[in-house]
Design a protein around this motif. Structure first.
Motif, PDB file in Angstrom:
ATOM      1  N   GLY A  72      -4.665 -17.922   1.853  1.00 14.73           N
ATOM      2  CA  GLY A  72      -5.905 -17.002   2.338  1.00 14.73           C
ATOM      3  C   GLY A  72      -6.349 -16.523   1.046  1.00 14.73           C
ATOM      4  N   GLN A  73      -7.299 -15.659   1.120  1.00 18.29           N
ATOM      5  CA  GLN A  73      -7.768 -14.794  -0.218  1.00 18.29           C
ATOM      6  C   GLN A  73      -7.232 -13.479  -0.153  1.00 18.29           C
ATOM      7  OE1 GLN A  73      -9.904 -16.020  -2.705  1.00 18.29           O
ATOM      8  NE2 GLN A  73      -9.280 -18.113  -1.737  1.00 18.29           N
ATOM      9  N   GLU A  74      -6.783 -13.057  -1.364  1.00 18.92           N
ATOM     10  CA  GLU A  74      -6.213 -11.797  -1.546  1.00 18.92           C
ATOM     11  C   GLU A  74      -6.934 -11.057  -2.510  1.00 18.92           C
ATOM     12  OE1 GLU A  74      -3.545  -8.824  -0.821  1.00 18.92           O
ATOM     13  OE2 GLU A  74      -3.905 -10.782   0.260  1.00 18.92           O
ATOM     14  N   ASP A  75      -7.448  -9.878  -2.187  1.00 17.25           N
ATOM     15  CA  ASP A  75      -8.241  -8.918  -3.032  1.00 17.25           C
ATOM     16  C   ASP A  75      -7.283  -7.899  -3.587  1.00 17.25           C
ATOM     17  OD1 ASP A  75     -10.082  -7.446  -4.535  1.00 17.25           O
ATOM     18  OD2 ASP A  75     -11.510  -7.162  -2.971  1.00 17.25           O
ATOM     19  N   VAL A  76      -6.567  -8.208  -4.652  1.00 17.01           N
ATOM     20  CA  VAL A  76      -5.688  -7.188  -5.185  1.00 17.01           C
ATOM     21  C   VAL A  76      -6.140  -5.895  -5.613  1.00 17.01           C
ATOM     22  CG1 VAL A  76      -3.751  -7.090  -7.159  1.00 17.01           C
ATOM     23  CG2 VAL A  76      -4.140  -9.217  -5.891  1.00 17.01           C
ATOM     24  N   VAL A  77      -7.277  -6.294  -6.370  1.00 18.32           N
ATOM     25  CA  VAL A  77      -8.063  -5.018  -6.966  1.00 18.32           C
ATOM     26  C   VAL A  77      -8.160  -3.837  -5.841  1.00 18.32           C
ATOM     27  CG1 VAL A  77      -9.804  -4.195  -8.251  1.00 18.32           C
ATOM     28  CG2 VAL A  77      -8.867  -6.158  -8.806  1.00 18.32           C
ATOM     29  N   SER A  78      -8.815  -4.254  -4.849  1.00 16.52           N
ATOM     30  CA  SER A  78      -9.204  -3.398  -3.630  1.00 16.52           C
ATOM     31  C   SER A  78      -8.079  -2.783  -3.121  1.00 16.52           C
ATOM     32  CB  SER A  78     -10.223  -4.165  -2.709  1.00 16.52           C
ATOM     33  OG  SER A  78     -11.436  -4.479  -3.118  1.00 16.52           O
ATOM     34  N   ASP A  79      -6.880  -3.634  -3.002  1.00 15.91           N
ATOM     35  CA  ASP A  79      -5.907  -3.348  -2.277  1.00 15.91           C
ATOM     36  C   ASP A  79      -5.020  -2.148  -3.032  1.00 15.91           C
ATOM     37  OD1 ASP A  79      -3.861  -3.804   0.226  1.00 15.91           O
ATOM     38  OD2 ASP A  79      -2.433  -3.851  -1.564  1.00 15.91           O
ATOM     39  N   ILE A  80      -4.804  -2.635  -4.333  1.00 15.06           N
ATOM     40  CA  ILE A  80      -4.246  -1.149  -5.209  1.00 15.06           C
ATOM     41  C   ILE A  80      -4.972  -0.001  -5.110  1.00 15.06           C
ATOM     42  CG2 ILE A  80      -3.479  -0.747  -7.521  1.00 15.06           C
ATOM     43  CD1 ILE A  80      -2.739  -3.925  -7.875  1.00 15.06           C
ATOM     44  N   LYS A  81      -6.346  -0.158  -5.253  1.00 12.67           N
ATOM     45  CA  LYS A  81      -7.221   1.044  -5.223  1.00 12.67           C
ATOM     46  C   LYS A  81      -7.935   1.672  -3.995  1.00 12.67           C
ATOM     47  CE  LYS A  81     -10.424   1.463  -8.370  1.00 12.67           C
ATOM     48  NZ  LYS A  81     -11.767   1.388  -9.248  1.00 12.67           N
ATOM     49  N   SER A  82      -7.077   1.034  -2.922  1.00 16.72           N
ATOM     50  CA  SER A  82      -7.692   1.450  -1.534  1.00 16.72           C
ATOM     51  C   SER A  82      -7.034   3.039  -1.546  1.00 16.72           C
ATOM     52  CB  SER A  82      -7.058   0.736  -0.488  1.00 16.72           C
ATOM     53  OG  SER A  82      -5.468   0.768  -0.560  1.00 16.72           O
ATOM     54  N   ALA A  83      -7.857   3.748  -0.586  1.00 18.04           N
ATOM     55  CA  ALA A  83      -7.363   5.252  -0.540  1.00 18.04           C
ATOM     56  C   ALA A  83      -6.066   5.269   0.367  1.00 18.04           C
ATOM     57  CB  ALA A  83      -8.314   5.770   0.488  1.00 18.04           C
ATOM     58  N   ASN A  84      -5.911   4.331   1.089  1.00 21.11           N
ATOM     59  CA  ASN A  84      -4.836   4.046   1.995  1.00 21.11           C
ATOM     60  C   ASN A  84      -3.468   4.001   1.187  1.00 21.11           C
ATOM     61  OD1 ASN A  84      -2.967   3.967   4.699  1.00 21.11           O
ATOM     62  ND2 ASN A  84      -2.871   1.922   3.923  1.00 21.11           N
ATOM     63  N   ASN A  85      -3.611   3.209   0.207  1.00 20.89           N
ATOM     64  CA  ASN A  85      -2.557   2.962  -0.766  1.00 20.89           C
ATOM     65  C   ASN A  85      -2.123   4.193  -1.558  1.00 20.89           C
ATOM     66  OD1 ASN A  85      -0.318   1.189  -2.197  1.00 20.89           O
ATOM     67  ND2 ASN A  85      -1.955   1.038  -3.989  1.00 20.89           N
ATOM     68  N   VAL A  86      -3.104   4.640  -1.987  1.00 25.49           N
ATOM     69  CA  VAL A  86      -2.965   6.054  -3.023  1.00 25.49           C
ATOM     70  C   VAL A  86      -2.340   7.086  -2.188  1.00 25.49           C
ATOM     71  CG1 VAL A  86      -4.138   7.579  -4.419  1.00 25.49           C
ATOM     72  CG2 VAL A  86      -4.793   5.252  -4.661  1.00 25.49           C
ATOM     73  N   SER A  87      -2.833   7.269  -0.974  1.00 24.90           N
ATOM     74  CA  SER A  87      -2.473   8.376  -0.017  1.00 24.90           C
ATOM     75  C   SER A  87      -0.877   8.143   0.405  1.00 24.90           C
ATOM     76  CB  SER A  87      -3.587   8.408   1.115  1.00 24.90           C
ATOM     77  OG  SER A  87      -2.821   9.380   1.950  1.00 24.90           O
ATOM     78  N   THR A  88      -0.480   6.857   0.631  1.00 22.43           N
ATOM     79  CA  THR A  88       0.780   6.840   0.884  1.00 22.43           C
ATOM     80  C   THR A  88       1.725   6.947  -0.109  1.00 22.43           C
ATOM     81  OG1 THR A  88       0.101   4.884   2.409  1.00 22.43           O
ATOM     82  CG2 THR A  88       2.391   4.948   1.682  1.00 22.43           C
ATOM     83  N   ALA A  89       1.170   6.658  -1.501  1.00 22.24           N
ATOM     84  CA  ALA A  89       2.018   6.779  -2.754  1.00 22.24           C
ATOM     85  C   ALA A  89       2.445   8.421  -2.771  1.00 22.24           C
ATOM     86  CB  ALA A  89       1.332   6.380  -3.931  1.00 22.24           C
ATOM     87  N   LEU A  90       1.168   9.117  -2.783  1.00 23.97           N
ATOM     88  CA  LEU A  90       1.301  10.617  -2.799  1.00 23.97           C
ATOM     89  C   LEU A  90       2.128  11.158  -1.754  1.00 23.97           C
ATOM     90  CD1 LEU A  90      -2.318  11.525  -3.547  1.00 23.97           C
ATOM     91  CD2 LEU A  90      -0.644  11.413  -5.185  1.00 23.97           C
ATOM     92  N   GLU A  91       2.258  10.699  -0.572  1.00 26.45           N
ATOM     93  CA  GLU A  91       3.051  11.012   0.329  1.00 26.45           C
ATOM     94  C   GLU A  91       4.529  10.669   0.279  1.00 26.45           C
ATOM     95  OE1 GLU A  91       3.848  10.247   5.209  1.00 26.45           O
ATOM     96  OE2 GLU A  91       1.814   9.687   4.265  1.00 26.45           O
ATOM     97  N   LYS A  92       4.723   9.827  -0.366  1.00 29.12           N
ATOM     98  CA  LYS A  92       6.150   9.439  -0.761  1.00 29.12           C
ATOM     99  C   LYS A  92       6.505  10.507  -1.845  1.00 29.12           C
ATOM    100  CE  LYS A  92       6.164   4.570   0.208  1.00 29.12           C
ATOM    101  NZ  LYS A  92       6.299   3.147  -0.511  1.00 29.12           N
ATOM    102  N   LEU A  93       5.714  10.939  -2.668  1.00 31.38           N
ATOM    103  CA  LEU A  93       6.177  12.015  -3.718  1.00 31.38           C
ATOM    104  C   LEU A  93       6.104  13.358  -3.370  1.00 31.38           C
ATOM    105  CD1 LEU A  93       3.855  10.615  -6.782  1.00 31.38           C
ATOM    106  CD2 LEU A  93       6.384  10.448  -6.431  1.00 31.38           C
ATOM    107  N   GLN A  94       5.680  13.503  -1.936  1.00 29.00           N
ATOM    108  CA  GLN A  94       6.079  14.617  -1.265  1.00 29.00           C
ATOM    109  C   GLN A  94       4.806  15.660  -1.607  1.00 29.00           C
ATOM    110  OE1 GLN A  94       9.937  16.124  -1.986  1.00 29.00           O
ATOM    111  NE2 GLN A  94      10.646  14.684  -0.524  1.00 29.00           N
TER     112      GLN A  94
END
Length: 485
Positions: A72-94
């Motif tokens: 299938g098609q994968e939009d890597v750029v949008s996935d990395i820059k997504s608010a959900n990805n960034v939010s989860t990363a910040l959550e892991k950093l407490q």
């Protein structure tokens, strides 16, 4: 080129001027380059921006076309820059919810994902044989972000968390999984309920395994020594054992836990469903007739549908679905009628208790055999999935190939610096030649004046000499002025 006699600029004159200005040109050029380099360095300090960068690389066929591992098609750029990805990363950093809300949009705006291709190998026809398909993930420093961070090192921490979270989600997304589990002995169920339960699990396993066999046709489990395709043969064996169990119950009319009443109940449900679907098909056909007359229509069973302009496709699709449901209900009815026929021809109750217990025990043994076969398959199936996910197939789909590191981003690039330095060098050379030319003209003028003065002095000296050699003539000329007149 010959020198022009009309004082026009020629290559010869330019070369002569360069030879005259050689030393001055070197001095001027050196001073200009040093000064320009210093100015560029100072400007670079003020206009440059710190940034933090990492890199991920994909290792599967189709990555170069923007495809995911399953085609299938994968939009890597949008996935990395997504608010959900960034939010989860910040959550892991407490980070707290308030801090996350303030940081997410700022980080997304200052996050850049740049695709790159490295180590490309092509054949003579220009076809790419191999390459590394990577993405640079760059987080630029920002004053608004600085105010919300606990330390400067958090830029590296955030970038690392954003990258690793994307990798984890990517691997999880394209890993195999199952919610199916093993089954225990179904003591409280009647024979038909036991059959239906095991059949439902086998059918679900068959459909799920079919998907994995299509996505990983070449995968062979080393621990189980089989592929997902070969697992189907084992499921066929389990299915045959399950059918043997059902046939034994039917042929012997085993009625130990209300099997007779259960057959009658299922037969009634099938008849009721057929009646419902018949009524739905009839209503839909009436709706279709109204549509052909360009009328608004209503569907009593599913709500009101306004067709304007008339569109029969919606209703014809609904009719097809209702017909399919009725066909399924009719198939179930036929199956339950067949089972009822078997039970009506067998008189299980008339057998002795010993005979009944023997038949029940034999039936339970067949059920347990089918159940154990399913549990054995599901255990192998889970081990195969685990091996697939932890092995090369998933773990090597994507990797972080560069740990977060700080760098500087400046609009004054090496290329721009070289261009500016060359321009300054040319200007310095031109100035040196101009100064040499001006000084040469001044020297020539000074020399001409000196020569004129020397000529005047020589002329004066010559006159004095003549006067000394002819003093009497000079005196006579002075005594007889009238003679001169």
């Amino acid at each position: 080129m010959e020198e022009n006699t009309n004082d026009e600029l020629t290559f010869k004159k330019i070369w002569q001027q360069i030879k005259k200005s050689g030393v001055r040109m070197i001095v001027y050029a050196f001073i200009a380059l040093v000064v320009c380099g210093g100015i560029l360095g100072i400007c670079d300090i003020f206009v440059s921006q710190s940034q933090y960068e990492t890199r991920i690389t994909y290792y599967y066929s189709g990555a170069e076309l923007g495809q995911d591992p399953w085609g299938g098609q994968e939009d890597v750029v949008s996935d990395i820059k997504s608010a959900n990805n960034v939010s989860t990363a910040l959550e892991k950093l407490q980070y707290t919810d308030e801090e996350k809300d303030a940081l997410v949009n700022l980080i997304v705006r200052n996050l850049n994902v740049i695709s790159t291709v490295d180590n490309e190998t092509v054949d003579e026809a220009g076809t790419v044989l191999s390459a590394n398909y990577s993405y640079r993930i760059v987080l630029s420093r920002n004053s608004d972000i600085d105010k919300l961070l606990k330390s400067r090192n958090d830029y590296n921490n955030i970038l690392s968390a954003v990258t690793t979270n994307h990798i984890e989600n990517f691997k999880k997304k394209f890993s195999f999984s199952t919610t199916l589990g093993s089954l225990t002995v179904l003591d409280s169920y009647n024979s038909f309920q036991k059959y239906e339960t095991i059949r439902a699990y086998l059918d679900a396993l068959f459909e799920e395994n079919k998907t994995w066999a299509e996505k990983a046709p070449d995968f062979v489990s080393t621990s189980q020594d089989m592929s997902f395709n070969s697992l189907n043969s084992r499921m066929q064996i389990a299915s045959l054992k399950l059918e043997n169990y059902l046939n034994f119950v039917l042929f012997n009319g085993i009625n130990a836990k209300g099997e007779t009443q259960y057959v009658e109940l299922k037969l009634k449900e099938s008849n009721d469903n057929i009646t419902i679907y018949d009524e739905e098909i009839k209503s839909l056909n009436e709706v279709l007739a109204l549509i052909m007359k360009n009328s608004d229509v209503s569907l009593p069973s599913t709500g009101t549908i306004i067709v304007n302009p008339p569109d029969p496709t919606t209703v014809t699709d609904a009719i097809s679905l209702a017909v399919a449901k009725k066909t399924l209900a009719q198939t179930e009815k036929n199956a339950w009628e067949t089972r009822q026929t078997y039970f009506n021809t067998k008189d299980f109750a008339s057998k002795s208790e010993e005979e009944r217990n023997a038949l029940i025990n034999d039936a339970n043994a067949l059920e347990l055999e089918a159940l154990n076969e399913y549990n054995s398959i599901i255990e192998s199936y889970k081990l195969m999935i685990e091996e697939y996910n932890s092995g090369y197939n998933v773990s090597s789909l994507v990797r972080m190939t560069s740990v977060p590191k700080q760098s500087t981003n400046s609009p004054i690039t090496f290329k721009i610096g070289i261009i500016v330095e060359l321009m300054v060098l040319i200007i310095a050379v031109m100035i040196a030649m101009l100064v040499t030319s001006k000084k040469g003209a001044m020297t020539f003028k000074k020399k001409a004046v000196e020569e004129q003065a020397q000529e005047a002095v020589l002329a004066e000296n010559s006159a004095d000499v003549v006067e000394e050699q002819n003093p009497e003539e000079s005196e006579s000329q002075n005594d007889n002025p009238t003679d001169v007149e």
